[in-house]
Motif scaffolding. Structure first.
Motif, PDB file in Angstrom:
ATOM      1  N   GLY A 261     -27.798 -33.566  36.219  1.00 14.16           N
ATOM      2  CA  GLY A 261     -29.132 -33.986  36.637  1.00 14.16           C
ATOM      3  C   GLY A 261     -29.226 -35.488  36.799  1.00 14.16           C
ATOM      4  N   ILE A 262     -28.638 -36.212  35.858  1.00 17.29           N
ATOM      5  CA  ILE A 262     -28.654 -37.677  35.942  1.00 17.29           C
ATOM      6  C   ILE A 262     -27.880 -38.151  37.168  1.00 17.29           C
ATOM      7  CG2 ILE A 262     -27.850 -39.781  34.803  1.00 17.29           C
ATOM      8  CD1 ILE A 262     -28.524 -38.434  32.138  1.00 17.29           C
ATOM      9  N   VAL A 263     -26.748 -37.523  37.423  1.00 18.05           N
ATOM     10  CA  VAL A 263     -25.938 -37.891  38.597  1.00 18.05           C
ATOM     11  C   VAL A 263     -26.707 -37.600  39.884  1.00 18.05           C
ATOM     12  CG1 VAL A 263     -23.845 -37.319  39.888  1.00 18.05           C
ATOM     13  CG2 VAL A 263     -23.732 -37.653  37.417  1.00 18.05           C
ATOM     14  N   LEU A 264     -27.395 -36.454  39.951  1.00 16.74           N
ATOM     15  CA  LEU A 264     -28.177 -36.123  41.147  1.00 16.74           C
ATOM     16  C   LEU A 264     -29.320 -37.111  41.367  1.00 16.74           C
ATOM     17  CD1 LEU A 264     -28.401 -32.227  41.147  1.00 16.74           C
ATOM     18  CD2 LEU A 264     -27.329 -33.690  42.858  1.00 16.74           C
ATOM     19  N   VAL A 265     -29.994 -37.508  40.298  1.00 18.44           N
ATOM     20  CA  VAL A 265     -31.068 -38.491  40.434  1.00 18.44           C
ATOM     21  C   VAL A 265     -30.507 -39.812  40.951  1.00 18.44           C
ATOM     22  CG1 VAL A 265     -32.724 -39.889  39.147  1.00 18.44           C
ATOM     23  CG2 VAL A 265     -32.607 -37.445  38.737  1.00 18.44           C
ATOM     24  N   ALA A 266     -29.367 -40.236  40.419  1.00 21.06           N
ATOM     25  CA  ALA A 266     -28.747 -41.486  40.875  1.00 21.06           C
ATOM     26  C   ALA A 266     -28.314 -41.391  42.340  1.00 21.06           C
ATOM     27  CB  ALA A 266     -27.555 -41.833  39.990  1.00 21.06           C
ATOM     28  N   LEU A 267     -27.741 -40.263  42.726  1.00 20.23           N
ATOM     29  CA  LEU A 267     -27.328 -40.062  44.118  1.00 20.23           C
ATOM     30  C   LEU A 267     -28.534 -40.076  45.054  1.00 20.23           C
ATOM     31  CD1 LEU A 267     -25.062 -39.367  46.158  1.00 20.23           C
ATOM     32  CD2 LEU A 267     -25.557 -36.962  45.685  1.00 20.23           C
ATOM     33  N   GLY A 268     -29.603 -39.411  44.654  1.00 17.20           N
ATOM     34  CA  GLY A 268     -30.822 -39.396  45.472  1.00 17.20           C
ATOM     35  C   GLY A 268     -31.427 -40.779  45.612  1.00 17.20           C
ATOM     36  N   ALA A 269     -31.445 -41.536  44.508  1.00 15.14           N
ATOM     37  CA  ALA A 269     -31.974 -42.900  44.573  1.00 15.14           C
ATOM     38  C   ALA A 269     -31.115 -43.769  45.483  1.00 15.14           C
ATOM     39  CB  ALA A 269     -32.044 -43.494  43.169  1.00 15.14           C
ATOM     40  N   LEU A 270     -29.804 -43.580  45.451  1.00 15.09           N
ATOM     41  CA  LEU A 270     -28.910 -44.334  46.330  1.00 15.09           C
ATOM     42  C   LEU A 270     -29.166 -43.999  47.799  1.00 15.09           C
ATOM     43  CD1 LEU A 270     -26.458 -46.251  46.632  1.00 15.09           C
ATOM     44  CD2 LEU A 270     -25.026 -44.198  46.552  1.00 15.09           C
ATOM     45  N   LEU A 271     -29.328 -42.718  48.103  1.00 16.86           N
ATOM     46  CA  LEU A 271     -29.611 -42.315  49.486  1.00 16.86           C
ATOM     47  C   LEU A 271     -30.913 -42.937  49.984  1.00 16.86           C
ATOM     48  CD1 LEU A 271     -28.591 -38.555  49.550  1.00 16.86           C
ATOM     49  CD2 LEU A 271     -27.568 -40.409  50.861  1.00 16.86           C
ATOM     50  N   CYS A 272     -31.936 -42.921  49.159  1.00 20.30           N
ATOM     51  CA  CYS A 272     -33.221 -43.506  49.563  1.00 20.30           C
ATOM     52  C   CYS A 272     -33.100 -45.019  49.722  1.00 20.30           C
ATOM     53  CB  CYS A 272     -34.304 -43.153  48.550  1.00 20.30           C
ATOM     54  SG  CYS A 272     -34.729 -41.402  48.532  1.00 20.30           S
TER      55      CYS A 272
ATOM     56  N   VAL B 187     -34.367 -32.135  42.120  1.00 20.16           N
ATOM     57  CA  VAL B 187     -33.496 -31.163  41.444  1.00 20.16           C
ATOM     58  C   VAL B 187     -32.871 -31.784  40.197  1.00 20.16           C
ATOM     59  CG1 VAL B 187     -31.365 -29.820  41.684  1.00 20.16           C
ATOM     60  CG2 VAL B 187     -33.059 -29.819  43.520  1.00 20.16           C
ATOM     61  N   GLY B 188     -32.441 -33.029  40.298  1.00 21.04           N
ATOM     62  CA  GLY B 188     -31.851 -33.709  39.145  1.00 21.04           C
ATOM     63  C   GLY B 188     -32.843 -33.882  38.006  1.00 21.04           C
ATOM     64  N   THR B 189     -34.073 -34.200  38.348  1.00 18.21           N
ATOM     65  CA  THR B 189     -35.102 -34.349  37.326  1.00 18.21           C
ATOM     66  C   THR B 189     -35.377 -33.020  36.622  1.00 18.21           C
ATOM     67  OG1 THR B 189     -36.108 -36.145  38.582  1.00 18.21           O
ATOM     68  CG2 THR B 189     -37.477 -35.104  36.899  1.00 18.21           C
ATOM     69  N   VAL B 190     -35.487 -31.946  37.409  1.00 16.35           N
ATOM     70  CA  VAL B 190     -35.717 -30.616  36.821  1.00 16.35           C
ATOM     71  C   VAL B 190     -34.548 -30.226  35.928  1.00 16.35           C
ATOM     72  CG1 VAL B 190     -35.913 -28.156  37.377  1.00 16.35           C
ATOM     73  CG2 VAL B 190     -37.279 -29.834  38.631  1.00 16.35           C
ATOM     74  N   LEU B 191     -33.305 -30.451  36.377  1.00 17.20           N
ATOM     75  CA  LEU B 191     -32.140 -30.134  35.540  1.00 17.20           C
ATOM     76  C   LEU B 191     -32.141 -30.920  34.235  1.00 17.20           C
ATOM     77  CD1 LEU B 191     -29.132 -29.876  38.016  1.00 17.20           C
ATOM     78  CD2 LEU B 191     -30.034 -28.086  36.534  1.00 17.20           C
TER      79      LEU B 191
ATOM     80  N   VAL C 299     -23.683 -30.678  30.092  1.00 14.74           N
ATOM     81  CA  VAL C 299     -23.101 -30.796  31.439  1.00 14.74           C
ATOM     82  C   VAL C 299     -24.195 -30.722  32.497  1.00 14.74           C
ATOM     83  CG1 VAL C 299     -21.558 -29.689  33.100  1.00 14.74           C
ATOM     84  CG2 VAL C 299     -20.860 -29.886  30.722  1.00 14.74           C
ATOM     85  N   LEU C 300     -25.131 -29.797  32.339  1.00 14.71           N
ATOM     86  CA  LEU C 300     -26.224 -29.685  33.299  1.00 14.71           C
ATOM     87  C   LEU C 300     -27.143 -30.904  33.246  1.00 14.71           C
ATOM     88  CD1 LEU C 300     -27.207 -25.910  33.102  1.00 14.71           C
ATOM     89  CD2 LEU C 300     -26.049 -27.099  34.959  1.00 14.71           C
ATOM     90  N   GLY C 301     -27.396 -31.407  32.045  1.00 12.96           N
ATOM     91  CA  GLY C 301     -28.199 -32.621  31.908  1.00 12.96           C
ATOM     92  C   GLY C 301     -27.523 -33.819  32.547  1.00 12.96           C
ATOM     93  N   GLY C 302     -26.211 -33.934  32.355  1.00 13.20           N
ATOM     94  CA  GLY C 302     -25.452 -35.011  32.993  1.00 13.20           C
ATOM     95  C   GLY C 302     -25.434 -34.874  34.504  1.00 13.20           C
TER      96      GLY C 302
END
Length: 140
Positions: free
Chosen positions: A9-20, A131-135, A4-7
């Motif tokens: 992390g992937i969602v946070l990375v995707a959200l961050g990439a979308l914001l950028c 944060v997503g990458t670290v998770l 769940v935490l790994g997933g």
């Protein structure tokens, strides 16, 4: 729990990439204006053609560079013409890249709106990516 935490992390990375990605144009505009403000030189440009387009105007200018250097052309889109064809208008250009010119004075360049957009999108976006990458790495 680790999955769940790994997933997450992937969602946070995707959200961050979308914001950028959503503000990538704003970042490019900010960098262009920042370089013009830092390295820009005031000069003079003569408009030689004006067109109506869907986003306003397209004005073709020729910058008169000092020292007998061959004139440089640049196109400004979306800005209302400052006068009829053939009139000289003030311009700010970068000696290293004169096609990055913009009509107006050096003192008129305002970075506030672009800087606010960059901060509102890129700071949370990069934080989400970190944060997503670290998770993801911690839970893998």
């Amino acid at each position: 729990m680790r999955a769940v935490l790994g997933g997450s992390g992937i969602v946070l990375v995707a959200l961050g990439a979308l914001l950028c990605f959503l503000n990538s144009g704003g970042l490019l505009e900010f960098v262009k204006l920042w370089k013009l403000q830092r390295y820009g030189v005031e000069g003079e440009a003569v408009s030689w053609r004006q067109e109506w387009i869907s986003s306003g105007h397209r004005v073709f200018h020729e910058i008169q560079l000092p020292g007998g250097v061959r004139p440089v052309n640049f196109i400004e889109v979306g800005v209302a013409p400052r006068g009829p064809v053939g009139d000289a208008v003030p311009v700010v250009y970068d000696r290293r890249k004169p096609k990055r010119a913009r009509t107006g004075r050096l003192a008129d360049i305002e970075l506030g709106d672009e800087w606010l957009g960059v901060k509102l999108f890129w700071v949370p976006g990069l934080a989400c990516i970190a944060v997503g990458t670290v998770l993801y790495i911690a839970c893998s």
